[in-house]
Scaffold this motif. Structure first.
Motif, mmCIF file in Angstrom:
data_model
loop_
_atom_site.group_PDB
_atom_site.id
_atom_site.type_symbol
_atom_site.label_atom_id
_atom_site.label_comp_id
_atom_site.label_asym_id
_atom_site.label_seq_id
_atom_site.Cartn_x
_atom_site.Cartn_y
_atom_site.Cartn_z
ATOM 1 N N ASP A 232 0.844 -1.189 0.000
ATOM 2 C CA ASP A 232 0.000 0.000 0.000
ATOM 3 C C ASP A 232 0.881 1.241 0.000
ATOM 4 O O ASP A 232 2.023 1.216 0.462
ATOM 5 N N GLY A 233 0.351 2.328 -0.500
ATOM 6 C CA GLY A 233 1.088 3.583 -0.477
ATOM 7 C C GLY A 233 1.008 4.256 0.882
ATOM 8 O O GLY A 233 0.272 3.837 1.778
ATOM 9 N N ASP A 234 1.781 5.317 1.048
ATOM 10 C CA ASP A 234 1.769 6.121 2.276
ATOM 11 C C ASP A 234 2.047 5.279 3.509
ATOM 12 O O ASP A 234 1.345 5.372 4.526
ATOM 13 N N LEU A 235 3.092 4.446 3.436
ATOM 14 C CA LEU A 235 3.459 3.612 4.582
ATOM 15 C C LEU A 235 4.342 4.402 5.551
ATOM 16 O O LEU A 235 5.124 5.253 5.125
ATOM 17 N N PRO A 236 4.248 4.123 6.851
ATOM 18 C CA PRO A 236 5.217 4.725 7.779
ATOM 19 C C PRO A 236 6.633 4.281 7.425
ATOM 20 O O PRO A 236 6.836 3.158 6.948
ATOM 21 N N ALA A 237 7.603 5.139 7.645
ATOM 22 C CA ALA A 237 8.978 4.823 7.250
ATOM 23 C C ALA A 237 9.491 3.585 7.957
ATOM 24 O O ALA A 237 10.284 2.821 7.387
ATOM 25 N N SER A 536 -1.729 20.207 2.898
ATOM 26 C CA SER A 536 -0.440 19.513 2.819
ATOM 27 C C SER A 536 -0.180 18.619 4.024
ATOM 28 O O SER A 536 0.775 17.847 4.017
ATOM 29 N N VAL A 537 -0.980 18.695 5.062
ATOM 30 C CA VAL A 537 -0.730 17.885 6.261
ATOM 31 C C VAL A 537 -1.835 16.881 6.537
ATOM 32 O O VAL A 537 -1.632 15.940 7.307
ATOM 33 N N VAL A 538 -2.999 17.062 5.946
ATOM 34 C CA VAL A 538 -4.090 16.099 6.129
ATOM 35 C C VAL A 538 -3.851 14.944 5.163
ATOM 36 O O VAL A 538 -3.927 15.112 3.948
ATOM 37 N N THR A 539 -3.529 13.783 5.681
ATOM 38 C CA THR A 539 -3.182 12.628 4.855
ATOM 39 C C THR A 539 -4.445 11.991 4.313
ATOM 40 O O THR A 539 -5.205 11.346 5.042
ATOM 41 N N ALA A 548 -2.169 -2.394 5.390
ATOM 42 C CA ALA A 548 -0.983 -1.931 6.111
ATOM 43 C C ALA A 548 -1.299 -0.591 6.768
ATOM 44 O O ALA A 548 -2.247 0.098 6.386
ATOM 45 N N PRO A 549 -0.523 -0.196 7.765
ATOM 46 C CA PRO A 549 -0.784 1.091 8.422
ATOM 47 C C PRO A 549 -0.574 2.263 7.469
ATOM 48 O O PRO A 549 0.189 2.181 6.515
ATOM 49 N N LEU A 550 -1.264 3.344 7.754
ATOM 50 C CA LEU A 550 -1.178 4.569 6.962
ATOM 51 C C LEU A 550 -0.330 5.587 7.715
ATOM 52 O O LEU A 550 -0.564 5.863 8.888
ATOM 53 N N ALA A 551 0.670 6.138 7.035
ATOM 54 C CA ALA A 551 1.556 7.117 7.667
ATOM 55 C C ALA A 551 0.840 8.449 7.826
ATOM 56 O O ALA A 551 0.101 8.894 6.939
ATOM 57 N N LEU A 552 1.051 9.081 8.955
ATOM 58 C CA LEU A 552 0.566 10.431 9.213
ATOM 59 C C LEU A 552 1.759 11.348 9.452
ATOM 60 O O LEU A 552 2.815 10.895 9.904
ATOM 61 N N GLU A 605 -4.348 18.728 14.556
ATOM 62 C CA GLU A 605 -3.213 18.219 15.320
ATOM 63 C C GLU A 605 -3.234 16.696 15.284
ATOM 64 O O GLU A 605 -4.276 16.074 15.508
ATOM 65 N N THR A 606 -2.085 16.088 14.952
ATOM 66 C CA THR A 606 -1.993 14.636 14.919
ATOM 67 C C THR A 606 -1.556 14.111 16.281
ATOM 68 O O THR A 606 -0.758 14.734 16.982
ATOM 69 N N HIS A 607 -2.084 12.925 16.650
ATOM 70 C CA HIS A 607 -1.769 12.303 17.930
ATOM 71 C C HIS A 607 -0.729 11.190 17.805
ATOM 72 O O HIS A 607 -0.155 10.779 18.815
#
Length: 888
Positions: A232-237, A536-539, A548-552, A605-607
C-alpha cells in the motif's frame, strides 16, 4: 529487507587499492548444489521479470567469511530487457575479494555461456554523495549481448572477506522475499567451530531448519513459490512490508555497548578542546547556556562530511583532528561535543540511535548494525537533554526535537539496556497561519498571508530557504497558491522575520486577486475559501482499502484563521462549527459571518504517526468530514422575482368542443414534455460547463531539479504517465499534468470528463440490440479524468459546445411549434402538412445539434480502459512528445 547504513564506520582509514580487480573461476567446493528448474512457460502476471531462483549461501569460518550468490531471472517484456541485460555486483575491495563464476543464458532448452573477463568494468559509485557520505563501494558491471524476451539470465559469484568492524562477532540480516514473486528462495548460513547464532524473524513466522554436522551448524531457509508482496502507499517509514531475518552473535545490548565504548576514546582533552571550552566559560556561568553554546559551536564550526572509505580504522577521529579539518561525520561531532561538555563540567556521553527504525529496536536482537546515527546524551541542571550536533537546531535547549529516535544505546561499559529517548509531548513543530482578504465592490481583493513556523517546522523552512533563496521561495509559494486561486498575482516580494532564540520564523506574503468571485455560480456570485495550510498535512490516501498502516505527518500542529471583509451585507453563509477528536488526530472548525466580516478558524493536530490498518475505516469516515470543511463556499444573495399570469382559453361562459379541448390538452402536454426535455438538457450542459475549471493539484515532478516547495509535502503523489506511439498511456490513478492537450502550453482550465470503454467483441451482439445494450451496461468501464486546456483552446472548445447546444434547442423549438400547430388544427390539410414538416425538420435539426454538442465534448477517447491502466487517443503530437516511453 531493512537497509541500515552503519554510520559508525570510520574516517581516516587507508584508501582502497587503486588497482582494484576481480577474479574469475569455478564455484567453490563448499557450496551445496541446487537444481535450477525452469518451467516451460512463465508464471502468469504483469511483472517485467520472473524470479526463478535466489540462492544465497554464507560460510562463517575462522578468520574470514564467504558469501555465494546465485540468481536466475526470466525476462518477460521489452522493459525487462533494460535491467536484465546489465550485470551489477557491489563489493568493498578494502576487505573483500570478488570472484565471478557464471553468466549464463537459458533459451529454449539450450544454455549459452556469456562470461567474458574483458567485458567487466569496475566503477566506484558514491550513491550517497548528495548526503555527503563517501562509502568506497565499488561495482563490477558488464553489459550482456543478445538478450531476448523469454531468456533466463543466471549469474553466480562469491565474495570472500570479513569486515574487521565486529571482530569475531557475526551479524547479518536478510529478507524472506521481494515485492515480486520468487519461484524458489533459499538462504543458508553455515557457521563453524561449534558457534551458535541467535535468529529472529520480524514480520513473519518462518523459522530456519537447523542441522549440526560435527562442529558446523547450518541454518536453512528454503521456500518455494514465495508470493510477491503487495504494498500500500503512504506507509510509515519504519514499517517493513516484507518479512526479514536478523542473525547475531552479540549476547546482549551490554556487549554492544562495550563494543562501542572501545571505539570512542576519552583521553585527556587537548589544548584545542580546552581553549574551546574556556571560550564558552568566559561568556556565561549558566550550565544550560554553556551546553547550548557548545552545541551551536560544533554545529556551526564543523560541517557534516562522512568519509567511510573502508573499515580497517573505524574509530571516530580525535577532537583535535576534527577541529583542525572543520568537518566530520556524526560520530566525530558527537565525540567532540562530549569532550567539550565534560570540560565544561557537564556529564555527557555518546548515544547510538536509528533515525528510522528506532521504535523497532526493543524487538530486535542486540546488533551494532541496528544503529545508523550517533548523538549526545547530557545531564544539564539535573535533567536529561538529547543533542544532535548534525542538526541545525535553534531555540531554547529544552525544546529540541529528536522526533523519531525513540530508543538509544548509551556508549559506556555500565550500559546494559536501551534507553528511551523521551520527547516532551508539548513541544511540537507548529504552524500558525493567518490569511486576510479584503474585497471591493467589483470582487477584486488584497490577499495577505502571515505564517509563523515554530520548532522543527521553522527549521524545515530555513533549510528550504537556504536551498532556493528568497526569490525562489516566493516563486514556489505563488505557484502553490495558484492551485487554489488561479488568477493570483504577487504584489510585494515575500519577507521573512527570523527569531532564532524562540526558534520561530515568520513569513509575510502579499498578493492581489483580480476577480475572486465566480459570477456564474449556481447560487449567484460565488467564492471559495481554502484551508491552504491544511491540504499539505491532512493525509488523504489514494486507496480506500488497505492492509498496512497509513503514515501520518507527526507531530503536526497547524492552526489557521481566514478573515475576509466583504462588500455589502447581502451574503449567504450559515454559521457552522465542528469538532473531531479520535486516536489519530484532532480537528476543530468554526465559521461565522457578521456585518460583512467572514471568519473561518481551523485547528488540526496529529496524535500519532500512523493509523493501524484495523482502524483505517473509522479514520476515513472522520477524514471525509475534515475534507468537506477544507473548502468553504460563499455566495451573494440576489432578489428573486415572481410574476403572475392567467391562461384564457376562451371567452367566459363559452364552451369548447371535446375534440378541440382534447387537441389543446395534447398539444400542451407535448409542449410541456419538450420544454422539460430542453430544460434538462440545458441543465446538463450547464453543469458540464461548470465542471470545467482548474481542478488540478499541481504535478511538481515537472519542476526544475533542486526546487523545493514551501509546504512539506503534496497531498498525493501522481502515478506515471507515458506514451506508446500516438497513444497516451497512464495509470488508472494518475492525473494529467497541467498542460493543454492541443498545444502543450500551460493549461488555464481543467475540463472534467468521464471516459467509457466497451470491449470490441460486444459488437457481435448488434444483431440483437437489446442484448448489446444490456451487456454494454454490465461490462462497460468508466473513468473520470481532468483534461487540461489553455485559454485559447478552452474558448474554442466552449464555442463548439454552445454551437451544438444552440442548434439542438432550435430543433426542439421547431418540434414544439409543429406539435402546437398540429394540435390546434382539426381539418386543414395544409396546416397538417406544415406541422409534419416542422416536426420532421425539428427532429433532424435537434439530432444534428445533439451530435455536434456530443462530438465537441470529446477531448480524449479511451482506446482501452481497465482498473490499472488507460490508453487514450486524441492528444496532439506536441502534448505526446513531452512524454517518454515507459521504462521499468
Amino acid at each position: 529487507m531493512i537497509s541500515s547504513i552503519l554510520v559508525l564506520a570510520a574516517l581516516n582509514c587507508p584508501s582502497p587499492p587503486s588497482d582494484v580487480s576481480i577474479e574469475f573461476g569455478p564455484r567453490p567446493e563448499w557450496i551445496e548444489a541446487v537444481e535450477l528448474e525452469i518451467a516451460p512457460s512463465p508464471a502468469p502476471g504483469s511483472h517485467l521479470v520472473e524470479w526463478i531462483l535466489v540462492d544465497v549461501q554464507d560460510r562463517v569460518a575462522v578468520g574470514h567469511d564467504a558469501k555465494f550468490v546465485r540468481i536466475a531471472k526470466r525476462v518477460l517484456s521489452e522493459q525487462g530487457l533494460q535491467s536484465e541485460s546489465q550485470v551489477e555486483i557491489n563489493f568493498d575491495p578494502s576487505y573483500a575479494t570478488l570472484t565471478i563464476h557464471d553468466v549464463v543464458i537459458h533459451r529454449d532448452g539450450e544454455t549459452f555461456d556469456r562470461l567474458r573477463e574483458d567485458q567487466f568494468s569496475i566503477l566506484r559509485r558514491e550513491e550517497a554523495l548528495e548526503r555527503q557520505i563517501f562509502d568506497g563501494q565499488h561495482t563490477a558491471i558488464a553489459v550482456l549481448e543478445d538478450i531476448r524476451v523469454g531468456d533466463t539470465v543466471e549469474i553466480s559469484y562469491t565474495t570472500i572477506g570479513r569486515s574487521p568492524l565486529f571482530a569475531n562477532n557475526y551479524v547479518s540480516r536478510h529478507s524472506l522475499g521481494f515485492f515480486d514473486p520468487i519461484g524458489r528462495f533459499r538462504h543458508t548460513i553455515a557457521i563453524e567451530n561449534g558457534r551458535e547464532l541467535s535468529v529472529r524473524t520480524l514480520g513473519g513466522e518462518t523459522e530456519p531448519k537447523i542441522t549440526r554436522t560435527g562442529t558446523t551448524t547450518k541454518y536453512l531457509w528454503d521456500n518455494s513459490r514465495v508470493p510477491g508482496t503487495t504494498v500500500d502507499g503512504d506507509l510509515p517509514a519504519w514499517f517493513e512490508p516484507v518479512p526479514w531475518v536478523q542473525v547475531s552473535e552479540f549476547e546482549s545490548w551490554a556487549t554492544v555497548a562495550t563494543w562501542a565504548t572501545e571505539l570512542f576514546v576519552f583521553d585527556q582533552p587537548s589544548d584545542q578542546v580546552h581553549e574551546f571550552a574556556e571560550h564558552i566559560k568566559a561568556r556565561t556561568a549558566d550550565p544550560e547556556k554553556r551546553a547550548l553554546l557548545a552545541l551551536r559551536h560544533v554545529q556551526d564550526d564543523v560541517r557534516y562530511v562522512a568519509i567511510e572509505l573502508g573499515v580497517s580504522s573505524f574509530q571516530p577521529n580525535s577532537p583535535e583532528v576534527v577541529l583542525q579539518r572543520r568537518f566530520g561525520d556524526c560520530k566525530d561531532q558527537a565525540l567532540l561535543l562530549v569532550h567539550v561538555l565534560r570540560e565544561l563540567g557537564i556529564s555527557a556521553q555518546p548515544a547510538l540511535v536509528n533515525t528510522i527504525y528506532g521504535r523497532l529496536l526493543p524487538d530486535q536482537l542486540p546488533d551494532p548494525t541496528s544503529f545508523d546515527h550517533a548523538i549526545v546524551h547530557a545531564t544539564v541542571a539535573g535533567r536529561d537533554v538529547w543533542m544532535d550536533p548534525t542538526r541545525d537546531e535553534v531555540g531554547p535547549l529544552d525544546e529540541f526535537g529528536l522526533l523519531n529516535y525513540e530508543y538509544a544505546l548509551l556508549v559506556g561499559r555500565d550500559q546494559t539496556e536501551l534507553t528511551p529517548v523521551i520527547r516532551d509531548e508539548g513541544i511540537k513543530p507548529s504552524v500558525f497561519a493567518g490569511q486576510n482578504l479584503h474585497l471591493d465592490d467589483r470582487g477584486a481583493g488584497q490577499f495577505e498571508c502571515v505564517t509563523t513556523y515554530r520548532g522543527e517546522a521553522a527549521n524545515t523552512i530555513r533549510s528550504i530557504r537556504g536551498w532556493v533563496g528568497d526569490e525562489g521561495f516566493g516563486a514556489n509559494a505563488l505557484d502553490y497558491l495558484r492551485n487554489f486561486y488561479p488568477n493570483l498575482k504577487q504584489s510585494k516580494p515575500i519577507r521573512f522575520e527570523d527569531l532564532p532564540d524562540q526558534n520561530e520564523l515568520v513569513v509575510y506574503e502579499e498578493y492581489v486577486i483580480p476577480q475572486f468571485f465566480d459570477a456564474e455560480g449556481e447560487n449567484g456570485p460565488t467564492g471559495v475559501f481554502h484551508a491552504i495550510d491544511l491540504f499539505s498535512v491532512v493525509t488523504d490516501p489514494t486507496k480506500r482499502e488497505r492492509k498496512a498502516p497509513l503514515a501520518l505527518q507527526y507531530p503536526t500542529d497547524v492552526r489557521m484563521e481566514i478573515t475576509a471583509r466583504l462588500p455589502g451585507n447581502d451574503w449567504e453563509k450559515s454559521g457552522d462549527s465542528h469538532r473531531i477528536n479520535n486516536a489519530s488526530f484532532k480537528f476543530e472548525f468554526d465559521e461565522s459571518l457578521d456585518s460583512g466580516l467572514l471568519r473561518i478558524v481551523y485547528a488540526f493536530e496529529t496524535h500519532r504517526d500512523h493509523v493501524p490498518a484495523a482502524e483505517f475505516g473509522a479514520y476515513l469516515k472522520d477524514l471525509d468530514v475534515v475534507s468537506s470543511h477544507l473548502s468553504r463556499e460563499l455566495w451573494r444573495a440576489e432578489p428573486v422575482f415572481a410574476g403572475r399570469g392567467a391562461f384564457a382559453g376562451a371567452e367566459p361562459g363559452s364552451q369548447l368542443s371535446e375534440q378541440t379541448l382534447s387537441r389543446i390538452v395534447n398539444g400542451l402536454a407535448l409542449f410541456i414534455v419538450l420544454v422539460f426535455a430542453g430544460v434538462g438538457y440545458a441543465i446538463t450542459a450547464f453543469r458540464r460547463r461548470r465542471s470545467s475549471g482548474p481542478a488540478y493539484v499541481r504535478d511538481h515532478s515537472e519542476e526544475a531539479p533542486g526546487t523545493e516547495r514551501p509546504i512539506a509535502a503534496r497531498r498525493r503523489k501522481a502515478p506515471p504517465v507515458w506514451r506508446e506511439g500516438r497513444l497516451l498511456v497512464m495509470d488508472a490513478e494518475a492525473r494529467l499534468p497541467r498542460r493543454c492537450i492541443h498545444c502543450n502550453e500551460y493549461a488555464d482550465h481543467g475540463v472534467k470528463r468521464k471516459l467509457t470503454y466497451t470491449p470490441k467483441y460486444l459488437l457481435v451482439l448488434l444483431l440483437a440490440p437489446v442484448f448489446y445494450i444490456l451487456a454494454a451496461v454490465l461490462i462497460q468501464k468508466r473513468q473520470k479524468l481532468t483534461v487540461g486546456l489553455c485559454d485559447q483552446h478552452f474558448q474554442a472548445y466552449r464555442k463548439r459546445v454552445r454551437r451544438g447546444a444552440a442548434i439542438a434547442f432550435t430543433g426542439l423549438a421547431l418540434i414544439a411549434a409543429g406539435g402546437l400547430l398540429l394540435a390546434s388544427n382539426t381539418s386543414a390539410d395544409g396546416a397538417t402538412g406544415v406541422s409534419v414538416s416542422l416536426l420532421i425538420s425539428g427532429f433532424c435539426v435537434a439530432l444534428f445539434g445533439a451530435y455536434l454538442h456530443s462530438n465537441a465534448n470529446i477531448l480524449l477517447t479511451a482506446v482501452y480502459l481497465d482498473d490499472r491502466v488507460l490508453e487514450l487517443k486524441g492528444a496532439a503530437p506536441e502534448f505526446l512528445d513531452s512524454f517518454h516511453r515507459r521504462v521499468a
